[in-house]
Design a protein around this motif. Sequence first.
Motif, short mmCIF file in Angstrom:
data_model
loop_
_atom_site.label_atom_id
_atom_site.label_comp_id
_atom_site.label_asym_id
_atom_site.label_seq_id
_atom_site.Cartn_x
_atom_site.Cartn_y
_atom_site.Cartn_z
N SER A 117 28.69 12.92 46.12
CA SER A 117 29.99 13.59 46.06
C SER A 117 30.84 13.21 47.27
N GLY A 119 33.67 14.64 48.17
CA GLY A 119 34.12 15.86 48.85
C GLY A 119 33.03 16.61 49.58
N LYS A 123 32.93 12.94 52.82
CA LYS A 123 33.99 13.38 53.73
C LYS A 123 33.41 14.09 54.95
N TYR A 164 40.23 25.85 35.17
CA TYR A 164 39.71 25.91 36.54
C TYR A 164 40.71 25.25 37.50
N ASP A 166 41.91 26.02 40.31
CA ASP A 166 41.59 26.04 41.74
C ASP A 166 40.42 25.11 42.09
N GLY A 167 39.76 24.56 41.08
CA GLY A 167 38.60 23.70 41.32
C GLY A 167 39.01 22.31 41.78
N ASP A 168 38.09 21.62 42.42
CA ASP A 168 38.31 20.25 42.88
C ASP A 168 38.11 19.31 41.70
N LYS A 169 39.21 18.87 41.11
CA LYS A 169 39.12 18.04 39.91
C LYS A 169 38.52 16.65 40.20
N ASP A 170 38.52 16.26 41.48
CA ASP A 170 37.99 14.95 41.86
C ASP A 170 36.50 15.00 42.19
N SER A 171 35.88 16.17 42.10
CA SER A 171 34.47 16.31 42.45
C SER A 171 33.57 15.92 41.28
N ASN A 174 32.01 18.75 39.31
CA ASN A 174 32.75 19.35 38.20
C ASN A 174 32.73 18.47 36.95
N ARG A 243 36.38 5.28 47.78
CA ARG A 243 35.84 5.69 46.48
C ARG A 243 34.66 4.78 46.12
#
Length: 258
Positions: A117, A119, A123, A164, A166-171, A174, A243
């Motif tokens: 991941s 995130g 990171k 969702y 508020d969720g991290d769409k790039d994770s 998810n 990425r």
Amino acid sequence: MGFNPNYFVEGRIYGQYILKEHPNAKIGVLYQNDDLGKDYLNGIKAGLGDKAAKMIVTEASYEVSDPTVDSQILKIKDAGADLFFSATTPKQAAQAIKKIAEMGWHPIQIVDINATSVGAVLKPAGLDAAKGLISVNYGKEPLDPTWKDDPGLKKYFDFMAKYYPDGDKDSNFNTYGYSTAQLLVHVLKQCGDDLTRENVMKQAASLKDVTSDTALPGIKANTSATDYRVNKQLQMMKFNGERWELFGPILEDSGPAG
């Protein structure tokens, strides 16, 4: 039935990759002292075959409760390893990547699929420190521009925006949740009105070339009464500092599950 690839199988794929691409590597393994870590360790040894004893120069385990893995990293470096395999979960994976960079050590680094991941792992570790990491995937990375016009990922992004926001769409945590839910819906539809445990298991164990919105092209789920592994196909990938980039062919492991 586990959705993620079997850790032993994933480890075996890394072993086979190392044999092909880095046949003279001196391998140091950091692994979580539980079934997850031990499955990876046994898998990479199976992939290396009779070369394992010679190529793996050291193994170091950690407990989930350990505050850091610094001492284990030092042990692996001091053993002369030039290829580091991290059979870890997010917290310890990030710690290891960061520590290796701080030491100015530059081994080839392979991390397991749980530690990919951007995130949650890369990171916190530092994107520069994570540059060059190698792993595997079976799903599309939301950050990868390759998929910017992909219909499947568009459905995923629409779902995230609606349910969702508020969720991290790039994770990829998810996208994982989305794809497992999508497969569950497929199984339930196949059950029709017979929602007994027996029929749910029968349908789940008879998947034929099932794909999802987030699966990589060419990757399909197939199961049987004697093979509960949903995902047996993987593709190698490397982190470029921003990425993950896919490379090589789709790899399919048809050997025993461990």
